[in-house]
Every structure is written in structure tokens, then in C-alpha cells.
Design a protein around this motif. Structure first.
Motif, short mmCIF file in Angstrom:
data_model
loop_
_atom_site.label_atom_id
_atom_site.label_comp_id
_atom_site.label_asym_id
_atom_site.label_seq_id
_atom_site.Cartn_x
_atom_site.Cartn_y
_atom_site.Cartn_z
N ALA A 18 -10.16 0.25 22.08
CA ALA A 18 -9.68 0.73 20.79
C ALA A 18 -8.36 0.06 20.43
CB ALA A 18 -9.51 2.25 20.84
N LYS A 19 -7.51 -0.16 21.46
CA LYS A 19 -6.22 -0.82 21.22
C LYS A 19 -6.42 -2.25 20.73
CE LYS A 19 -1.82 -1.93 23.49
NZ LYS A 19 -1.05 -1.85 24.76
N ASP A 20 -7.39 -2.94 21.33
CA ASP A 20 -7.68 -4.32 20.91
C ASP A 20 -8.18 -4.36 19.46
OD1 ASP A 20 -6.97 -5.38 23.36
OD2 ASP A 20 -8.99 -5.16 24.18
N VAL A 21 -9.04 -3.40 19.12
CA VAL A 21 -9.58 -3.34 17.76
C VAL A 21 -8.47 -3.10 16.75
CG1 VAL A 21 -11.08 -2.04 16.19
CG2 VAL A 21 -11.86 -2.57 18.51
N ILE A 22 -7.56 -2.18 17.06
CA ILE A 22 -6.44 -1.88 16.16
C ILE A 22 -5.54 -3.10 16.00
CG2 ILE A 22 -4.36 -0.48 15.88
CD1 ILE A 22 -5.85 1.81 17.25
N LYS A 23 -5.27 -3.78 17.14
CA LYS A 23 -4.42 -4.98 17.08
C LYS A 23 -5.07 -6.07 16.24
CE LYS A 23 -2.34 -6.53 20.68
NZ LYS A 23 -2.05 -7.00 22.05
N SER A 24 -6.38 -6.24 16.41
CA SER A 24 -7.11 -7.25 15.65
C SER A 24 -7.10 -6.91 14.16
CB SER A 24 -8.54 -7.35 16.16
OG SER A 24 -9.29 -8.25 15.39
N TYR A 25 -7.33 -5.63 13.86
CA TYR A 25 -7.31 -5.19 12.46
C TYR A 25 -5.94 -5.42 11.84
CZ TYR A 25 -7.05 -1.89 8.55
OH TYR A 25 -6.83 -1.32 7.33
N THR A 26 -4.89 -5.03 12.56
CA THR A 26 -3.52 -5.18 12.04
C THR A 26 -3.18 -6.65 11.83
OG1 THR A 26 -2.87 -3.19 13.24
CG2 THR A 26 -1.11 -4.61 12.46
N ARG A 27 -3.60 -7.49 12.78
CA ARG A 27 -3.31 -8.92 12.66
C ARG A 27 -3.99 -9.52 11.43
NH1 ARG A 27 -5.67 -10.39 16.83
NH2 ARG A 27 -7.55 -11.27 15.87
N GLU A 28 -5.24 -9.17 11.23
CA GLU A 28 -5.97 -9.71 10.08
C GLU A 28 -5.41 -9.19 8.76
OE1 GLU A 28 -10.10 -8.99 10.60
OE2 GLU A 28 -10.25 -10.19 12.44
N LEU A 29 -4.97 -7.91 8.76
CA LEU A 29 -4.38 -7.34 7.55
C LEU A 29 -3.07 -8.05 7.21
CD1 LEU A 29 -4.85 -5.09 5.48
CD2 LEU A 29 -3.48 -3.57 6.93
N LYS A 30 -2.23 -8.27 8.23
CA LYS A 30 -0.96 -8.98 8.01
C LYS A 30 -1.22 -10.41 7.55
CE LYS A 30 1.91 -6.39 11.30
NZ LYS A 30 2.68 -6.47 12.58
N GLU A 31 -2.23 -11.02 8.13
CA GLU A 31 -2.57 -12.39 7.75
C GLU A 31 -2.96 -12.46 6.27
OE1 GLU A 31 -5.13 -16.04 9.69
OE2 GLU A 31 -5.91 -14.00 9.85
N GLY A 32 -3.74 -11.47 5.82
CA GLY A 32 -4.12 -11.44 4.41
C GLY A 32 -2.93 -11.28 3.49
N PHE A 33 -2.03 -10.36 3.83
CA PHE A 33 -0.82 -10.17 3.02
C PHE A 33 0.04 -11.43 3.02
CE2 PHE A 33 -1.60 -5.57 3.08
CZ PHE A 33 -1.17 -5.23 1.81
N SER A 34 0.15 -12.08 4.17
CA SER A 34 0.96 -13.30 4.27
C SER A 34 0.41 -14.39 3.36
CB SER A 34 1.00 -13.78 5.72
OG SER A 34 1.72 -14.97 5.84
N ILE A 35 -0.92 -14.55 3.34
CA ILE A 35 -1.54 -15.56 2.50
C ILE A 35 -1.24 -15.29 1.03
CG2 ILE A 35 -3.76 -16.44 1.68
CD1 ILE A 35 -4.82 -15.98 4.54
N VAL A 36 -1.38 -14.02 0.62
CA VAL A 36 -1.17 -13.68 -0.79
C VAL A 36 0.29 -13.83 -1.21
CG1 VAL A 36 -1.25 -11.79 -2.48
CG2 VAL A 36 -3.18 -12.14 -0.91
N PHE A 37 1.20 -13.28 -0.41
CA PHE A 37 2.60 -13.22 -0.84
C PHE A 37 3.39 -14.49 -0.54
CE2 PHE A 37 1.51 -8.73 -0.91
CZ PHE A 37 2.08 -8.34 -2.11
N HIS A 38 2.76 -15.45 0.12
CA HIS A 38 3.38 -16.76 0.29
C HIS A 38 2.70 -17.79 -0.60
CE1 HIS A 38 5.01 -14.86 3.96
NE2 HIS A 38 5.97 -15.77 3.86
N SER A 39 2.08 -17.30 -1.65
CA SER A 39 1.39 -18.19 -2.58
C SER A 39 1.67 -17.74 -4.01
CB SER A 39 -0.13 -18.14 -2.33
OG SER A 39 -0.67 -16.89 -2.73
N LEU A 40 1.10 -18.49 -4.95
CA LEU A 40 1.28 -18.17 -6.36
C LEU A 40 0.54 -16.90 -6.76
CD1 LEU A 40 2.53 -19.25 -9.03
CD2 LEU A 40 0.39 -20.48 -9.43
#
Length: 427
Positions: free
Chosen positions: A202-224
């Protein structure tokens, strides 16, 4: 349209979308009027709008799940849950235990489930269609959305008066059952499966989910895309307020039938815009957005002060033509420049950020309409459309955006870390 008939996956996806939208159209119109009727005040419709729109602002939380879960299972399970929840309303009415509080509880839950369904449908489009067909596919999806709204919003007031909101909820539950059958015949191509020798905790799943969520936000907010969404915030605040005040404003104009007419006008305008979006697609997106939203905002603002109520409805509908056209183009842009394994996150994040102000606007609109004239509040909400035009006009990069066909990831300064997909999108 031969390509539509021959592409069975797109055909059933489109028909499923069509039936789903029928259910959503019936549900939203009936629920907003039922809450206003049971509560007897515009504040309750504002509260209902707030609770319904709040999950839309939280759609970014669903993105990583949509990217990882099998699309077909998401489509079927969401329709099944909505079918059950909607059926609870006529069931509780039959046993004489229906209350406005129960409707206010069910509305946000159904809305939250939708936040999985629509991104999954959007994610499926680039899988079943070629890149050159995406604008046509999105246009047909918009037709399914706006065309259904057009028909059912146009007759919603009559249906409510003739059969009652409870009967509409019963019919609504049936539409979701039909959608389940349509989505059940979909077949998606297999994707590579990333195998692992260890079962994830469960810890791995949460970490994976959090990482992918942060990655999505990073892509959006570091772009136009971040600036791209700026104008949408105040615009959607105003739209949320308008939807909340509309039942009271329609009641002020003469009753439930005018509520249906205004919703129908919104759908007609959006539908016309969606159908002619391919023509707008030949123009530079920056200049088109500035001009389109300026015209739409002005028409909306003056519509409540027309000497004829019917003419006011027409002006309001015309205001939505440019909005409908640009929405199709915006969707095609995202689907073109974003890889499919990121599409669920990017779609859900951009949608969440653009509608984050809608529930607040709904709550504010319902309250203000209970204090001030609904006509005045409905008029000033049109200024939100104008705000989009102003933002794009003042921003040099947005102002100079080219045609959709000439855009790529570099246009929006998007950077992706490609990785092997780890889901199977078929049954």
C-alpha cells in the motif's frame, strides 16, 4: 462519415458518450430544479451547484488512476455506480423519505464519479482515432454533449411540469444502464505491461500515485498551460454563479419552462460552435480566442435587459457559440501535444484548475440572487467571459498562438519523461 461507421470502437464509444450525456442532462436539470423546489430559495440551488461542481475542481486527484486503470473497466463501473445512486431518489420518494438534504448528498457523489468517467472517455479518443481525426472526433463528442443538452434542456421545463422531477430521475437511471451495455462491447488494443517480481505494498502504491500526481502538476505549471488556464478561473467563477442563479432568474421570468429555454440556448450556442470548430481551426488560436470571448461576453451582459425575454434567451445562446468552438479546439490541442500515458493526469489537472472557482461562484451566485435582483446578478456574470479575452490580449505568447495544426509540445514549453506504460487498456 464512413470512417465513423467503420471504426466500431469509436462508434460504441460515441454512442456510450451520447447516452451518458442524456443521463447527465436529465439528472442536472431535474436535480437543480428539485433542490430549488424543495428548499424554496435560490440559496439551495447555489448550494447544490457548489456541491456538484466541487468534485470537478478535485478532478486532478483522479488523473493518476485514469492513467493506470483499464479504461473499459472505468467506463463501465462509473455508469453502474451512477445508475444505483440516481435510482435512490425515486426510491426514497416512493417510500416518502425524500428530503432536500438527501438530494444534496447524492449530487456531489454522482459528480465525483463523473470525474473518472469523462477523463477516461477523453483518454480513449487518441487510442481509437488517428491524429488527423481528433478534431472531428472531439467535435462529435461535443455534439453528443451539446446536442443532448440542446434537446433535453429545451424540453426539460415541459418534462418537469408534465411528469415531475422524480419521474425524470427514474428515466435517468435507465440511461446509465444502457451506457453500461454500450461500453461493454468496446475493445482497446493491448499496451505493454511492466512486470515486477514483487507485489506492491500500500505504501508503494501511495508513493507511486503521489509521484505521478506531482509529475503532472510539474508539467502543467512549468509550461504555458498554467497561463493558458488563468483566464478560465474568473470565467468559470462567473459561469458557476450564472448556473446557480438561473433557476431563480427563470422563475422571475415566468417559471420552469424558461429555465429549460435558457439551458437550451446555452446548448444550442455551444453546439453550433462545436460543429463549426473545424472552420475556426483554420485561424490563429490566439486572435480567435480574444475576439470570440469579447463578443460572447458582451452578448451575455446585455441579454437580461432585452425588452423581450425570448430575444434575451437568443442573445444568451449566441454568446456560447465562440465558447463551444474554442472548447473543441482546446481539447484537440491537449490531445495532440500530450502523450497518451500522461493524458489522464494532464486533462484532469487542467480541468480541475480551470473549474476550481466554479463551486465558489455557484455558492456566491445563489446567495447574491437571494439578496439582490436575479436579473442583475445574471447580467454581471457575463463579465467572466470578457476576462478571458483580456488575459489573452495582454499576454504576448497567448496572443500570438498559431493554428492548432501548427502546434506541438514545444509551443507550450511542455517536457515529458517518457516511461514504459504499466497498464492494460482492454479487457
Amino acid at each position: 462519415m464512413k470512417w465513423l461507421v467503420r471504426n466500431h470502437n469509436f462508434l460504441f464509444l460515441f454512442l456510450g458518450r451520447l447516452v451518458t450525456n442524456i443521463g447527465d442532462s436529465i439528472y442536472y436539470v431535474a436535480a437543480m430544479w428539485l433542490v430549488y423546489d424543495l428548499g424554496g430559495n435560490a440559496f439551495y440551488s447555489g448550494l447544490a451547484g457548489f456541491l456538484t461542481m466541487l468534485p470537478m475542481a478535485l478532478q486532478f486527484l483522479t488523473g493518476p488512476f485514469v492513467d493506470r486503470w483499464p479504461i473499459k473497466k472505468v467506463l463501465i463501473s462509473t455508469q453502474l455506480l451512477q445508475c444505483f445512486l440516481i435510482f435512490l431518489i425515486p426510491l426514497t420518494y416512493y417510500f416518502d423519505v425524500l428530503t432536500v438534504q438527501l438530494v444534496l448528498i447524492i449530487m456531489p457523489i454522482v459528480s465525483f464519479i463523473e470525474q473518472f468517467a469523462y477523463p477516461a472517455q477523453t483518454k480513449a479518443l487518441p487510442i481509437v482515432l488517428k491524429k488527423d481525426d481528433l478534431v472531428k472526433g472531439n467535435s462529435l463528442f461535443s455534439f453528443a454533449y451539446q446536442g443532448v443538452d440542446l434537446v433535453f434542456n429545451a424540453i426539460s421545463g415541459i418534462l418537469i411540469v408534465s411528469f415531475g422531477a422524480i419521474t425524470l430521475f427514474l428515466a435517468d437511471s435507465i440511461t446509465f444502464a444502457v451506457a453500461i451495455l454500450l461500453f461493454a462491447v468496446l475493445k482497446f488494443p493491448k499496451q505493454a505491461i511492466k512486470k515486477s517480481n514483487q507485489k506492491k505494498t500500500a505504501k508503494d502504491v501511495i508513493k507511486s500515485y503521489t509521484r505521478e500526481l506531482k509529475e503532472g502538476f510539474s508539467i502543467v505549471f512549468h509550461s504555458l498551460l498554467a497561463t493558458f488556464l488563468l483566464g478560465s478561473v474568473l470565467c468559470n467563477f462567473a459561469i458557476g454563479a450564472a448556473q446557480a442563479v438561473l433557476p431563480a432568474y427563470a422563475d422571475y421570468q415566468g417559471g420552469a419552462q424558461w429555465y429549460g429555454f435558457y439551458l437550451a440556448a446555452l446548448s444550442i450556442g455551444s453546439l453550433i460552435g462545436a460543429l463549426i470548430s473545424s472552420l475556426f481551426g483554420k485561424l490563429p488560436l490566439g486572435k480567435l480566442t480574444i475576439l470570440a470571448f469579447a463578443i460572447g461576453g458582451i452578448l451575455w451582459i446585455v441579454s437580461p435587459f432585452s425588452s423581450s425575454t425570448l430575444f434575451g434567451v437568443i442573445l444568451f445562446g449566441l454568446a456560447w457559440i465562440p465558447v463551444g468552438a474554442t472548447n473543441v479546439l482546446f481539447a484537440a490541442v491537449i490531445q495532440t501535444i500530450v502523450p497518451n500515458n500522461f493524458l489522464g493526469r494532464i486533462n484532469s489537472i487542467t480541468r480541475s484548475m480551470s473549474v476550481v472557482a466554479m463551486p465558489i461562484g455557484s455558492l456566491a451566485g445563489g446567495y447574491l440572487a437571494s439578496v439582490f435582483s436575479p436579473q442583475f446578478i445574471f447580467s454581471i456574470t457575463g463579465s467572466g467571459i470578457l476576462f478571458v479575452s483580456v488575459v489573452w490580449l495582454l499576454h504576448p505568447t497567448l496572443r500570438k498562438l498559431p493554428r492548432v495544426a501548427n502546434m506541438d509540445a514545444a509551443t507550450f514549453r511542455l517536457r515529458f519523461k517518457e516511461k514504459e506504460p504499466n497498464v492494460v487498456n482492454e479487457v
